[in-house]
Write a protein that holds these residues in place. Structure first.
Motif, short mmCIF file in Angstrom:
data_model
loop_
_atom_site.label_atom_id
_atom_site.label_comp_id
_atom_site.label_asym_id
_atom_site.label_seq_id
_atom_site.Cartn_x
_atom_site.Cartn_y
_atom_site.Cartn_z
N TYR A 29 0.70 -1.14 -0.13
CA TYR A 29 -0.16 0.01 -0.19
C TYR A 29 0.86 1.22 0.06
N ILE A 30 2.05 1.12 0.51
CA ILE A 30 2.93 2.06 0.62
C ILE A 30 3.34 2.63 -0.98
N ALA A 31 3.82 1.54 -1.55
CA ALA A 31 4.13 1.55 -3.13
C ALA A 31 3.05 2.04 -3.90
N TYR A 41 -5.64 6.97 -4.97
CA TYR A 41 -5.51 5.87 -3.81
C TYR A 41 -6.29 5.90 -2.78
N GLU A 42 -6.91 7.01 -2.68
CA GLU A 42 -8.01 7.11 -1.53
C GLU A 42 -9.19 6.01 -2.05
N LYS A 43 -9.64 6.18 -3.49
CA LYS A 43 -10.73 5.48 -4.04
C LYS A 43 -10.37 4.21 -3.76
N LEU A 44 -9.03 3.63 -4.28
CA LEU A 44 -8.82 2.34 -4.15
C LEU A 44 -8.67 1.81 -2.91
N TYR A 45 -8.17 2.49 -1.86
CA TYR A 45 -8.08 1.89 -0.49
C TYR A 45 -9.56 1.68 -0.01
N GLU A 46 -10.42 2.69 -0.08
CA GLU A 46 -11.97 2.64 0.22
C GLU A 46 -12.50 1.30 -0.07
N GLU A 50 -13.74 -1.70 1.85
CA GLU A 50 -15.25 -2.39 1.76
C GLU A 50 -15.36 -3.52 1.15
N SER A 51 -14.64 -4.06 0.41
CA SER A 51 -14.86 -5.30 -0.12
C SER A 51 -14.19 -6.37 0.93
N PHE A 52 -13.31 -6.04 1.68
CA PHE A 52 -12.84 -6.78 2.67
C PHE A 52 -13.82 -6.88 3.84
#
Length: 68
Positions: A29-31, A41-46, A50-52
């Motif tokens: 996630y740092i990369a 990044y924020e969209k992907l992380y969220e 949510e999927s997790f």
């Protein structure tokens, strides 16, 4: 033990604990953060978070019980 997405990233202590417990995933996630724009990044992380949560039994409405 907390899951990867349960840590508060605004808290330096929890960020360090997450890195210690999930070093490879943290590095990934740092990369990603370095390669993507802040918005991407924020969209992907969220979305990942949510999927997790959707897959974890803790969020399931069913109550777990032993089978006899």
């Amino acid at each position: 033990m907390k899951h990867f997405f349960d840590y508060d990233l605004n808290n330096p202590q929890e960020r360090m604990e997450r890195f210690q417990n999930y070093p490879e995933l943290s590095k990934f996630y740092i990369a990603l953060r370095e390669e993507l724009s802040q918005e991407e990044y924020e969209k992907l992380y969220e979305a990942e978070k949510e999927s997790f949560k959707a897959l974890t039994p803790a969020n399931s409405p069913k109550k777990l019980q032993w089978i006899r």
